[in-house]
Structures are given as C-alpha cells and as structure tokens.
Scaffold this motif. Structure first.
Motif, PDB file in Angstrom:
ATOM      1  N   TYR A  17       0.825  -1.208   0.000  1.00  0.00           N
ATOM      2  CA  TYR A  17       0.000   0.000   0.000  1.00  0.00           C
ATOM      3  C   TYR A  17       0.863   1.263   0.000  1.00  0.00           C
ATOM      4  O   TYR A  17       0.726   2.118  -0.872  1.00  0.00           O
ATOM      5  N   LEU A  18       1.782   1.365   0.970  1.00  0.00           N
ATOM      6  CA  LEU A  18       2.556   2.613   1.086  1.00  0.00           C
ATOM      7  C   LEU A  18       3.580   2.746  -0.038  1.00  0.00           C
ATOM      8  O   LEU A  18       3.838   3.847  -0.521  1.00  0.00           O
ATOM      9  N   GLY A  19       4.153   1.601  -0.466  1.00  0.00           N
ATOM     10  CA  GLY A  19       5.167   1.663  -1.518  1.00  0.00           C
ATOM     11  C   GLY A  19       4.565   1.932  -2.890  1.00  0.00           C
ATOM     12  O   GLY A  19       5.189   2.586  -3.725  1.00  0.00           O
ATOM     13  N   ALA A  20       3.365   1.423  -3.140  1.00  0.00           N
ATOM     14  CA  ALA A  20       2.828   1.511  -4.499  1.00  0.00           C
ATOM     15  C   ALA A  20       1.395   2.076  -4.562  1.00  0.00           C
ATOM     16  O   ALA A  20       1.168   3.154  -5.112  1.00  0.00           O
ATOM     17  N   VAL A  21       0.445   1.360  -3.975  1.00  0.00           N
ATOM     18  CA  VAL A  21      -0.978   1.657  -4.231  1.00  0.00           C
ATOM     19  C   VAL A  21      -1.371   3.096  -3.857  1.00  0.00           C
ATOM     20  O   VAL A  21      -2.148   3.745  -4.564  1.00  0.00           O
ATOM     21  N   ARG A  22      -0.800   3.592  -2.768  1.00  0.00           N
ATOM     22  CA  ARG A  22      -1.144   4.957  -2.336  1.00  0.00           C
ATOM     23  C   ARG A  22      -0.769   5.979  -3.420  1.00  0.00           C
ATOM     24  O   ARG A  22      -1.505   6.931  -3.683  1.00  0.00           O
ATOM     25  N   GLN A  23       0.389   5.737  -4.043  1.00  0.00           N
ATOM     26  CA  GLN A  23       0.808   6.641  -5.135  1.00  0.00           C
ATOM     27  C   GLN A  23      -0.129   6.474  -6.342  1.00  0.00           C
ATOM     28  O   GLN A  23      -0.435   7.429  -7.025  1.00  0.00           O
ATOM     29  N   TRP A  24      -0.581   5.237  -6.569  1.00  0.00           N
ATOM     30  CA  TRP A  24      -1.492   5.021  -7.704  1.00  0.00           C
ATOM     31  C   TRP A  24      -2.720   5.923  -7.548  1.00  0.00           C
ATOM     32  O   TRP A  24      -3.187   6.510  -8.511  1.00  0.00           O
ATOM     33  N   VAL A  25      -3.220   5.975  -6.314  1.00  0.00           N
ATOM     34  CA  VAL A  25      -4.448   6.736  -6.065  1.00  0.00           C
ATOM     35  C   VAL A  25      -4.212   8.218  -6.350  1.00  0.00           C
ATOM     36  O   VAL A  25      -5.007   8.864  -7.044  1.00  0.00           O
ATOM     37  N   SER A  26      -3.095   8.765  -5.864  1.00  0.00           N
ATOM     38  CA  SER A  26      -2.910  10.208  -6.094  1.00  0.00           C
ATOM     39  C   SER A  26      -2.560  10.492  -7.553  1.00  0.00           C
ATOM     40  O   SER A  26      -2.998  11.505  -8.105  1.00  0.00           O
TER      41      SER A  26
END
Ligand code: AQP
Length: 329
Positions: A17-26
């Motif tokens: 989540y913190l390494g990848a998915v969170r950035q995907w969302v923004s």
C-alpha cells in the motif's frame, strides 16, 4: 503511467500500500494511468486455481477500496489483455541470458524456493514486466524500491529495441518515494515487509482484524534506546515506524519526533496502532462493499480490459511491424 500488483495473497500488506498503491491513487488525478492485477505474474509460483480467482477479485476490491476510481484510471486484470504475453515473447528474444540472470529478485526468490520449485516463468517474469510497461508507452512507473532493477531493465530493452528496429517504445522512469519506497518487516527492520518472506508477526495485512494489526505494531522490534528519533542506520525499527506513521497521518517525520519528545517507544507504537486502525477500518468497509457486488466488479474489469486492449493492441501491432512479421490479412 503503468503499475501492477500480484494477487498472490488474500490481502495486500502495508508495504504494497505505502510503496505503491497509495501513489497510484494520487497519480490517477494527474496522469493517464493504467493499473492492473498481474495474475500472469502470480503463476510464476504454484497457485491454487480457486484461490487465485478469489484473490484476484479481492485484489481488485482492495484497489477500489483504497481509492482507485475507474472513471479516472484504467483498472484491469492482466490475463484479460493477451498482448502482455505476446509482447513478452518479443522482449524475451532481445534479452541476454546473462542480463536476465542478474535480476536480484530472481536470485532471492529462487534461493528461497529451491531449484526444484523454481520455474522458467519466475526467471523470465521481469521481461513480462518489461512488456507490461512498454505496451502502454508509460513514462512513469510507481513502484517500491524492490522493483527499481526491473524498471532499469525495461529502459535498457526499450532503448535496444528502438535502436535496432526504429523508435517504438517510450523509455520509462521509476517513480519511487524515498520515505515509503521500502517498508520494513516489523520484526526484522533490516528486511522488506514481504508476503512470502516475512513472519506473520512482521507483516501487517490490510484485511486483518484491526486488533491483530494493533498487536503487531505494539510488539514491533525497535532497539535498546529510549529516545524517539529518526536514524535509519542506528534506529531502523523506530525509523520504519515513524515513516509508516507519517505516511498514514500525513504529518511530517520531524513533527512526529517533536510530538514524541520525552515519551518512550511504547507511546509511538500504541499511537501508531490507533492511527492505523482509524485509517484501515473504512478501507476494509469499502473493500467489503465492492466484494458484495460482483456484478459491478465484473463491469469495472470489462470496461478496463477494453480500454487497455485498445492501447496495447496498437503498440503490439507497431512492434510486430518493425520486427518484420507478415501482417495477417
Ligand atoms: N516492503 C515494501 N515496501 C514498499 N513497497 C513494497 N512493495 C512490495 N513490498 C514492499 C511494492 O508493492 C507493489 C506490488 O508488489 P507485488 O505484490 O507485485 O509483489 P512483491 O513486490 O513481490 O511483494 P511481496 O510482498 O514482496 O511479495 P513476495 O513476498 O511474493 O515477493 C510493488 O510495486 C512493490 O514494489
């Protein structure tokens, strides 16, 4: 922008989540973004068919639960777009054996599984990843630090193909955040948090019951000191907890260090457990709501695959043409 996540477990972990998915969302707000659940990658190690199908659905639901909006990005399942396997073959044929052998993820994973359980697919999976990225002419790839070498390989192969056959592919850049590019195992702050390598106590799974994760935060390994401060070398455990806290709360690390002045490590762990619980509970609720609506999930994926195929087919056709394949009439 292109990125993917494997459906190799029923739940994403905090590193994913913190390494990848969170950035995907923004990044879906500012980029033409393609995000996929990479089931072709998942079968590089043996998967139970029913579990793989279920985990693929759960992965899609988590991505939606985390905030991906199918109106703002293209969300799809990799095996729904056959061009990935087709371009991967082409890229296999311009990759040196020695070059592929240098991939550290393969070395780590094959050492873990043993030679009897290591498939050729595991060896060539970075090249499938190259195809994943190049099909969408991505110029940015938001991933964790562990994937940097694969994005470097993608750059090399894109340049090689372009040089040999003429300009075809965009050469991509990795998009890796310094603070959360590598989230560490709570029990071993020298190792990355990982589905397959972490002990259960070191791994924070997003779909675990909140009280289970809270206990893991409270028993996180730190050091023999007492002052909460940020020092990756001397205090890797505390620094990892501060990075996680900061990413989830949006409060900068120096502000947190000030906040914990005069308090012990226990206060940091307890507060982090609370902050995480407050964030994860609504995420779990949204994920469950998507899982309860399989028709909507299927509709999202059908639309996503259609949009992805339109782009992927065009790139593949250009690559086939440059190589000299006779067009099918
Ligand atoms: N610990 C981590 N810190 C930061 N980012 C991480 N990622 C994985 N672990 C961390 C990033 O998550 C994205 C999706 O990963 P994946 O599911 O495709 O596979 P992975 O990297 O192989 O994840 P695991 O948990 O480490 O799985 P196993 O144990 O099977 O190898 C990627 O962008 C990855 O960088």
């Amino acid at each position: 922008m292109l990125s993917g996540i494997q459906p190799t477990s029923g739940s994403f972990h905090l590193g994913n989540y913190l390494g990848a998915v969170r950035q995907w969302v923004s990044l879906q707000e500012s980029h033409d973004a393609f995000y996929m659940v990479v089931d072709l990658h998942a079968i590089t190690v043996e998967q139970d068919p029913a579990e793989l199908r279920e985990n693929t659905r759960v992965s899609v639901a988590q991505l939606l639960g985390a905030g991906l909006d199918p109106e703002r990005c293209t969300l799809f399942v990799q095996s729904h777009v056959p061009e990935h396997a087709q371009l991967a073959w082409v890229m296999n044929c311009i990759t040196g054996f020695g070059e592929a052998s240098r991939m550290t993820q393969f070395k780590d994973k094959s050492a873990r599984y043993g030679s009897g359980n290591t498939s050729v697919g595991l060896f060539t999976y970075p090249i499938l990843q190259v195809a994943d990225i190049l099909l969408y002419q991505a110029n940015q790839v938001p991933v964790g630090e562990d994937q940097r070498q694969h994005v470097e390989l993608t750059r090399d192969l894109a340049e090689r193909f372009n040089h040999r056959y003429g300009q075809t592919f965009t050469v991509p850049n990795p998009y890796i955040l310094k603070e959360t590019g590598k989230v560490y195992d709570l029990q071993d702050p020298s190792a990355k948090m990982s589905k397959s390598a972490s002990s259960p106590k070191g791994l924070v799974s997003l779909l675990d019951e909140v009280k289970v994760s809270a206990k893991k935060f409270r028993s996180a390994v730190t050091d023999t000191g007492t002052v909460v401060s940020y020092d990756e070398k001397e205090k890797p455990g505390v620094s990892n907890l501060l990075n996680i806290y900061s990413a989830i709360s949006g409060r900068p690390v120096p502000e947190l260090v000030q906040h914990f002045e005069g308090k012990m490590y226990g206060a940091l762990k307890t507060e982090l457990a609370e902050v995480f619980g407050e964030w994860v509970a609504p995420f779990q609720e949204r994920t469950r709501a998507y899982l309860d609506d399989p028709a909507e999930l299927d509709a999202v994926l059908a639309r996503g695959a259609e949009k992805a195929r339109a782009v992927a087919a065009e790139t593949l056709a250009a690559a086939y043409d440059r190589i000299g394949f006779l067009p099918a009439k």
